[in-house]
Design an enzyme around this catalytic site. Structure first.
Site, PDB file in Angstrom:
ATOM      1  CE1 TYR A   1      -3.596   2.579   0.500  1.00 51.24           C
ATOM      2  CE2 TYR A   1      -2.367   3.318   2.424  1.00 51.24           C
ATOM      3  CZ  TYR A   1      -3.382   3.506   1.495  1.00 51.24           C
ATOM      4  OH  TYR A   1      -4.176   4.630   1.568  1.00 51.24           O
TER       5      TYR A   1
ATOM      6  CG  ASP B   1       5.779   4.358   0.839  1.00 45.77           C
ATOM      7  OD1 ASP B   1       5.957   5.011   1.883  1.00 45.77           O
ATOM      8  OD2 ASP B   1       4.651   4.077   0.395  1.00 45.77           O
TER       9      ASP B   1
ATOM     10  CE  LYS C   1       1.528   5.159   8.372  1.00 46.43           C
ATOM     11  NZ  LYS C   1       0.088   5.326   8.445  1.00 46.43           N
TER      12      LYS C   1
HETATM   13  C1  LIG Z   1       3.704   2.663   3.204  1.00 46.15           C
HETATM   14  C2  LIG Z   1       2.645   3.706   3.125  1.00 46.15           C
HETATM   15  N1  LIG Z   1       2.683   4.611   2.148  1.00 46.15           N
HETATM   16  C3  LIG Z   1       1.770   5.599   2.062  1.00 46.15           C
HETATM   17  C4  LIG Z   1       0.761   5.689   2.979  1.00 46.15           C
HETATM   18  C5  LIG Z   1      -0.253   6.794   2.874  1.00 46.15           C
HETATM   19  O1  LIG Z   1      -0.118   7.683   3.924  1.00 46.15           O
HETATM   20  P1  LIG Z   1      -1.367   8.590   4.392  1.00 46.15           P
HETATM   21  O2  LIG Z   1      -2.327   7.683   5.077  1.00 46.15           O
HETATM   22  O3  LIG Z   1      -0.765   9.607   5.295  1.00 46.15           O
HETATM   23  O4  LIG Z   1      -1.929   9.187   3.149  1.00 46.15           O
HETATM   24  C6  LIG Z   1       0.673   4.771   4.024  1.00 46.15           C
HETATM   25  C7  LIG Z   1      -0.402   4.854   5.030  1.00 46.15           C
HETATM   26  O5  LIG Z   1      -0.556   4.033   5.898  1.00 46.15           O
HETATM   27  C8  LIG Z   1       1.643   3.747   4.104  1.00 46.15           C
HETATM   28  O6  LIG Z   1       1.612   2.827   5.076  1.00 46.15           O
END
Ligand SMILES: Cc1ncc(COP(=O)(O)O)c(C=O)c1O
Length: 446
Positions: A154, A256, A283
């Site tokens: 994700y 990421d 986060k």
């Molecule tokens: C690995 C990863 N990338 C991107 C995101 C997206 O972040 P946000 O929820 O702040 O949009 C998340 C969210 O949990 C994530 O775990």
């Protein structure tokens, strides 16, 4: 005959009437009562009224030890004094302005100083925006369009990447050359056409796919630790292989680190000693305030530079780099000294070790994945290293554990993932493992 899950749900429902009532009300105004899919669960989610250190309190006054901390965000626990006082101080000066403010400079410097690959950084408000912008930069920089991502990963809620996130196995194709499957209706067909899916932690299969499509590829995006399938650490040879290939073939490598940043002082790239071209954050870096950030190589990041005649790639955002988030982010990063990472790593290691001993003692077909402060329970005897092995989980048992742990006074994610924060103690770890044991015993393992 009731099932263990039904029994846990009955206990949960009886203990949380005010949350049930709030959920009922919520359904009048929000579809399914929900405004954030990852914190919805059956029969209804808890409504939290307070968070303090490692403890959260719900609308019924139940207290629980928080082992997920807003999806791994609150690495210093709830309401850490250094963060609340920084926020209070900023409140006295205003919440946001139509011009930059000094804190954003300090925040950007902190990020660039500690993350090895960051020549430059930009701030946004979510991890989703971070991956949108990193992907856009890779496309603009290379003049190519297609992407590679891992099955079961994700990377945020946008079309380009909401593909093969949790694909149904009957549509997912061969494990070594997975099909691209839109996560849900509404994702554009072009997004599906523009992506190739590789299996996580399998560099041989990944190399074949990347080489085959190299001429069209703008970027490979990868989580150094796969969050969704259970905080699965990337194998060094997999991540190093992606670096070697993307270097050789002129493809932008995007890490990421929205979750994985928390595993080391300089993020996952520091932990693994691998330098990506671009990195996405979220986060932890906002200290509990809404946040995202992306950064990396000077030549790619300079495309956003609005001086000297205008940026190649535009990037606006009313709340980007706002001083409240900057204040919380600075306070958090400054509190995260190397000794605190050592503590988190020790606590995470203890938790995984005690859980493994428990599963062996009870002879239950379970495992635990994770790295540093991240962990996840796996309800399978298989070693979970990618999406397909993750899918061997017994989801009934997983749901039983998730609700059962709440009945025991603990909160983890509804996928049974978790994180430890600096306010947790060894006693908290022992208590968590005992709670897991109690749920397993109620489910018939003893
Ligand atoms: C690995 C990863 N990338 C991107 C995101 C997206 O972040 P946000 O929820 O702040 O949009 C998340 C969210 O949990 C994530 O775990």
């Amino acid at each position: 005959m009731t099932t263990p899950l039904e029994r846990e749900i009955a206990t949960y429902t009886a203990a949380n009437p005010k949350s049930a009532e709030l959920h009922e009300r919520a359904t009048e105004f929000m579809p399914g009562g929900d405004t954030r899919g990852s914190i919805f669960w059956d029969p209804f989610p808890l409504y939290i009224t307070d968070g303090n250190s490692s403890v959260i309190t719900d609308a019924d006054g139940n207290k629980r030890l928080d082992f997920i901390s807003n999806m791994t965000t609150l690495i210093l626990g709830h309401r850490p004094p250094e963060v609340t006082s920084a926020l209070k101080e900023q409140i006295e000066h205003g919440l946001s302005y139509s011009a930059p403010s000094p804190p954003v400079v300090r925040w950007a410097k902190l990020m660039c100083d500690r993350v090895p690959s960051l020549d430059k950084v930009r701030f946004v408000n979510t991890g989703t925006e971070a991956t949108i912008n990193a992907i856009r930069a890779a496309r603009a920089f290379t003049g190519k369009r297609k992407l590679v991502k891992c099955e079961g990963a994700y990377h945020g809620n946008h079309d380009a990447i909401q593909i093969s996130v949790i694909p149904p196995l009957d549509q997912a194709g061969d494990a070594e050359s997975p099909q691209a499957v839109a996560a849900f209706p509404g994702i554009s067909d072009t997004a599906v056409d523009d992506i190739f899916i590789i299996p996580y932690n399998n560099i041989v299969a990944a190399e074949k796919i990347i080489r085959e499509h190299a001429d069209e590829l703008a970027a490979v995006i990868v989580e150094p630790v796969n969050g969704q399938c259970g905080m699965i650490p990337g194998k060094p040879e997999f991540l190093e292989g992606l670096r070697r290939l993307t270097d050789e073939l002129g493809i932008v490598l995007i890490f990421d680190e929205v979750i994985a940043f928390r595993i080391a002082y300089g993020g996952a790239q520091d932990y693994y000693g691998i330098t990506p071209d671009l990195t996405c954050f979220g986060k932890v870096v906002g200290g509990g305030m809404p946040v995202g950030a992306f950064g990396g190589r000077e030549d790619i990041m300079s495309m956003w530079d609005p001086s000297n005649g205008g940026a190649t790639v535009q990037h606006a955002g009313t709340f980007n780099g706002n001083p409240m988030t900057a204040a919380a982010g600075i306070a958090t990063l400054e509190a995260l000294t190397p000794d605190r990472y050592e503590y988190l790593e020790r606590l995470g290691g203890l938790l995984r070790q005690e859980l493994r001993a428990l599963f062996a003692e009870l002879e239950v077909p379970m495992g635990v994945t994770g790295i540093a402060s991240l962990f996840a329970l796996q309800f399978t005897a298989e070693e979970v290293i990618d999406y397909r092995t993750y899918r061997t989980n017994d989801m009934d048992m997983l749901n039983t554990m998730f609700i059962g742990l709440q009945n025991e006074g603990f909160l983890i994610s509804s996928r049974c993932g978790g994180s430890v924060s600096t306010v947790h103690t060894e006693d908290d770890i022992h208590a968590f493992v005992t709670a897991v044991k109690n749920v397993l015993k109620r489910a018939g393992y003893s």
